[in-house]
Write an enzyme that holds these catalytic residues in place. Structure first.
Site, PDB file in Angstrom:
ATOM      1  N   LYS A  71      33.489   0.387  64.572  1.00 30.18           N
ATOM      2  CA  LYS A  71      33.235  -1.052  64.408  1.00 30.18           C
ATOM      3  C   LYS A  71      31.830  -1.465  64.880  1.00 30.18           C
ATOM      4  O   LYS A  71      31.171  -2.268  64.230  1.00 30.18           O
ATOM      5  CB  LYS A  71      34.288  -1.855  65.159  1.00 30.18           C
ATOM      6  N   ASP A 108      39.763 -10.204  62.621  1.00 34.33           N
ATOM      7  CA  ASP A 108      40.901 -10.143  63.559  1.00 34.33           C
ATOM      8  C   ASP A 108      41.244 -11.500  64.171  1.00 34.33           C
ATOM      9  O   ASP A 108      42.409 -11.896  64.208  1.00 34.33           O
ATOM     10  CB  ASP A 108      40.582  -9.184  64.714  1.00 34.33           C
TER      11      ASP A 108
HETATM   12  P1  NDP Z   1      41.022  -1.531  73.977  1.00 36.69           P
HETATM   13  O1  NDP Z   1      41.189  -0.094  74.340  1.00 36.69           O
HETATM   14  O2  NDP Z   1      39.692  -2.036  73.547  1.00 36.69           O
HETATM   15  O3  NDP Z   1      41.510  -2.443  75.226  1.00 36.69           O
HETATM   16  C1  NDP Z   1      42.690  -2.146  75.915  1.00 36.69           C
HETATM   17  C2  NDP Z   1      42.994  -3.250  76.934  1.00 36.69           C
HETATM   18  O4  NDP Z   1      44.240  -2.945  77.565  1.00 36.69           O
HETATM   19  C3  NDP Z   1      41.966  -3.374  78.048  1.00 36.69           C
HETATM   20  O5  NDP Z   1      41.879  -4.708  78.458  1.00 36.69           O
HETATM   21  C4  NDP Z   1      42.571  -2.500  79.146  1.00 36.69           C
HETATM   22  O6  NDP Z   1      42.145  -2.875  80.440  1.00 36.69           O
HETATM   23  C5  NDP Z   1      44.030  -2.826  78.985  1.00 36.69           C
HETATM   24  N1  NDP Z   1      44.900  -1.772  79.489  1.00 36.69           N
HETATM   25  C6  NDP Z   1      45.194  -0.594  78.865  1.00 36.69           C
HETATM   26  N2  NDP Z   1      46.040   0.120  79.628  1.00 36.69           N
HETATM   27  C7  NDP Z   1      46.258  -0.603  80.757  1.00 36.69           C
HETATM   28  C8  NDP Z   1      47.050  -0.401  81.927  1.00 36.69           C
HETATM   29  N3  NDP Z   1      47.777   0.706  82.088  1.00 36.69           N
HETATM   30  N4  NDP Z   1      47.071  -1.361  82.872  1.00 36.69           N
HETATM   31  C9  NDP Z   1      46.339  -2.494  82.728  1.00 36.69           C
HETATM   32  N5  NDP Z   1      45.570  -2.742  81.634  1.00 36.69           N
HETATM   33  C10 NDP Z   1      45.530  -1.812  80.656  1.00 36.69           C
HETATM   34  O7  NDP Z   1      42.130  -1.795  72.851  1.00 36.69           O
HETATM   35  P2  NDP Z   1      42.144  -2.946  71.741  1.00 36.69           P
HETATM   36  O8  NDP Z   1      41.622  -4.184  72.353  1.00 36.69           O
HETATM   37  O9  NDP Z   1      41.519  -2.457  70.509  1.00 36.69           O
HETATM   38  O10 NDP Z   1      43.712  -3.073  71.432  1.00 36.69           O
HETATM   39  C11 NDP Z   1      44.620  -3.629  72.380  1.00 36.69           C
HETATM   40  C12 NDP Z   1      46.011  -3.708  71.762  1.00 36.69           C
HETATM   41  O11 NDP Z   1      46.016  -4.651  70.697  1.00 36.69           O
HETATM   42  C13 NDP Z   1      46.509  -2.389  71.164  1.00 36.69           C
HETATM   43  O12 NDP Z   1      47.881  -2.253  71.478  1.00 36.69           O
HETATM   44  C14 NDP Z   1      46.358  -2.571  69.671  1.00 36.69           C
HETATM   45  O13 NDP Z   1      47.314  -1.849  68.929  1.00 36.69           O
HETATM   46  C15 NDP Z   1      46.610  -4.067  69.533  1.00 36.69           C
HETATM   47  N6  NDP Z   1      45.943  -4.626  68.371  1.00 36.69           N
HETATM   48  C16 NDP Z   1      46.705  -5.346  67.483  1.00 36.69           C
HETATM   49  C17 NDP Z   1      46.125  -5.919  66.399  1.00 36.69           C
HETATM   50  C18 NDP Z   1      46.968  -6.701  65.453  1.00 36.69           C
HETATM   51  O14 NDP Z   1      46.499  -7.008  64.353  1.00 36.69           O
HETATM   52  N7  NDP Z   1      48.170  -7.080  65.836  1.00 36.69           N
HETATM   53  C19 NDP Z   1      44.689  -5.794  66.125  1.00 36.69           C
HETATM   54  C20 NDP Z   1      43.972  -5.019  67.117  1.00 36.69           C
HETATM   55  C21 NDP Z   1      44.594  -4.461  68.196  1.00 36.69           C
HETATM   56  P3  NDP Z   1      40.751  -2.322  81.049  1.00 36.69           P
HETATM   57  O15 NDP Z   1      39.656  -3.184  80.464  1.00 36.69           O
HETATM   58  O16 NDP Z   1      40.904  -2.487  82.499  1.00 36.69           O
HETATM   59  O17 NDP Z   1      40.631  -0.874  80.624  1.00 36.69           O
END
Ligand code: NDP
Length: 297
Positions: A71, A108
């Site tokens: 992206k 999105d």
């Molecule tokens: P990223 O990897 O960019 O971000 C993940 C986020 O989750 C971060 O804020 C991270 O925190 C947090 N996180 C992950 N694991 C943990 C944990 N164990 N404890 C606390 N915080 C955690 O992913 P995306 O933003 O791309 O995607 C996030 C979710 O959204 C996914 O499940 C994806 O499938 C879903 N999604 C759904 C869409 C839809 O159309 N419905 C579109 C895009 C995404 P930290 O910053 O601290 O690492």
């Protein structure tokens, strides 16, 4: 459909991409509209995004959906960016324009707003708590800030990422905590917590009946967060609506024709069911390492 020399082709690029729902969603809508268009998935290895755009030009591909990890690189390579893509520095949709220039969009956040509208929610003036600060969270924050919400509190494990995400909302964005979740009119899970598990992204006791509770996670469709929201009488919004609506916006950008979002949602539900991803949280054969990044959200 019959594929001929006249069939228009769009692609989804990513790595990994083979579990992307995009081909099923888009091809269902092309078929529903009787359009001689086809989407295929292209595995594009990290670092090869500019080469993929060159290939797109060479093959006359009409549009691309873009997913991880491309992206940011695509945003840096296309000729123009829409306001959301420019703010985020990320593109999930490329449109080949008649003059050969490549236009980049981020659909999105607009897809999320459309899913709220489907649920009868007008975000204007609402106090929002966004859980998470990754790419999906930033898309949602950017769009909510443009849609007139009152306040956005970003609650995230990593404080530095929370600050960057909150800054996207300007004066109404703050880094928040549990009290902001309890005080929010709209609580949105944009972390990956709950994906394929029954884990919750916050203390579920913070939810109450006056809230709207939305989850971007769509497998399972009924996450622990949504189940808890429903149990206390809150209005809930699942993540499939965002996925479908961001795809519908993509398809409109490519074809100029508004697709049948219902056909898209049905195709997505069938595809998830075929993979054994139901409302019970079981993930069946869907590999945990591949699916969340394989959709263009
Ligand atoms: P990223 O990897 O960019 O971000 C993940 C986020 O989750 C971060 O804020 C991270 O925190 C947090 N996180 C992950 N694991 C943990 C944990 N164990 N404890 C606390 N915080 C955690 O992913 P995306 O933003 O791309 O995607 C996030 C979710 O959204 C996914 O499940 C994806 O499938 C879903 N999604 C759904 C869409 C839809 O159309 N419905 C579109 C895009 C995404 P930290 O910053 O601290 O690492």
């Amino acid at each position: 459909m019959t594929i001929t020399g006249a069939t228009r082709v769009v692609g989804v690029i990513g790595s990994p991409v083979r579990h992307s729902l995009s081909p099923a969603i888009h091809n269902a809508a092309f078929a529903a509209a009787g359009l001689d268009w086809l989407m295929v998935a292209f595995e594009v290895v990290p670092g090869a995004a500019p080469a993929a755009l060159a290939g797109m030009r060479a093959f006359g591909i009409a549009g691309l959906a873009v997913t991880m990890p491309h992206k940011d690189a695509i945003a840096a390579t296309v000729d123009t960016l829409d306001p959301a893509a420019a703010a985020l520095g990320a593109v999930n949709t490329v449109v080949m324009q008649p003059d050969g220039r490549l236009a980049g969009y981020s659909t999105d956040g607009a897809g999320f707003l459309a899913s709220l509208r489907d649920a009868g929610v007008d975000p204007a003036g609402l106090k929002v708590a966004v859980l998470g600060a990754g790419g999906a969270a930033r898309s949602v924050i950017d769009s909510l800030a443009r849609s007139g919400v009152g306040r956005i509190a970003v609650v995230n494990r990593s404080a530095d990422r929370a600050e960057v995400a909150a800054a996207l909302a300007g004066d109404i964005g703050v880094v928040g905590g549990s009290s902001d979740i309890a005080a929010a009119d709209l609580v949105i899970n944009a972390t990956s917590i709950g994906m394929g598990t029954h884990d919750a992204p916050c203390d579920l006791a913070l939810l109450h009946p006056q809230q709207i509770v939305a989850d971007l996670v769509y497998h399972p469709l009924e996450t622990a967060l949504l189940a808890a929201g429903r149990a206390v009488g809150a209005r809930v919004v699942d993540g499939l609506g965002m996925l479908v609506h961001q795809a519908a916006i993509q398809q409109f950008l490519w074809t100029g024709i508004r697709p049948d979002a219902h056909a898209m949602r049905t195709a997505a539900e069938h595809e998830l069911a075929a993979r054994g991803v139901g409302s019970n949280g079981r993930r069946g054969s869907l590999p945990s390492s591949s699916d969340p990044r394989a959709d263009p959200g």
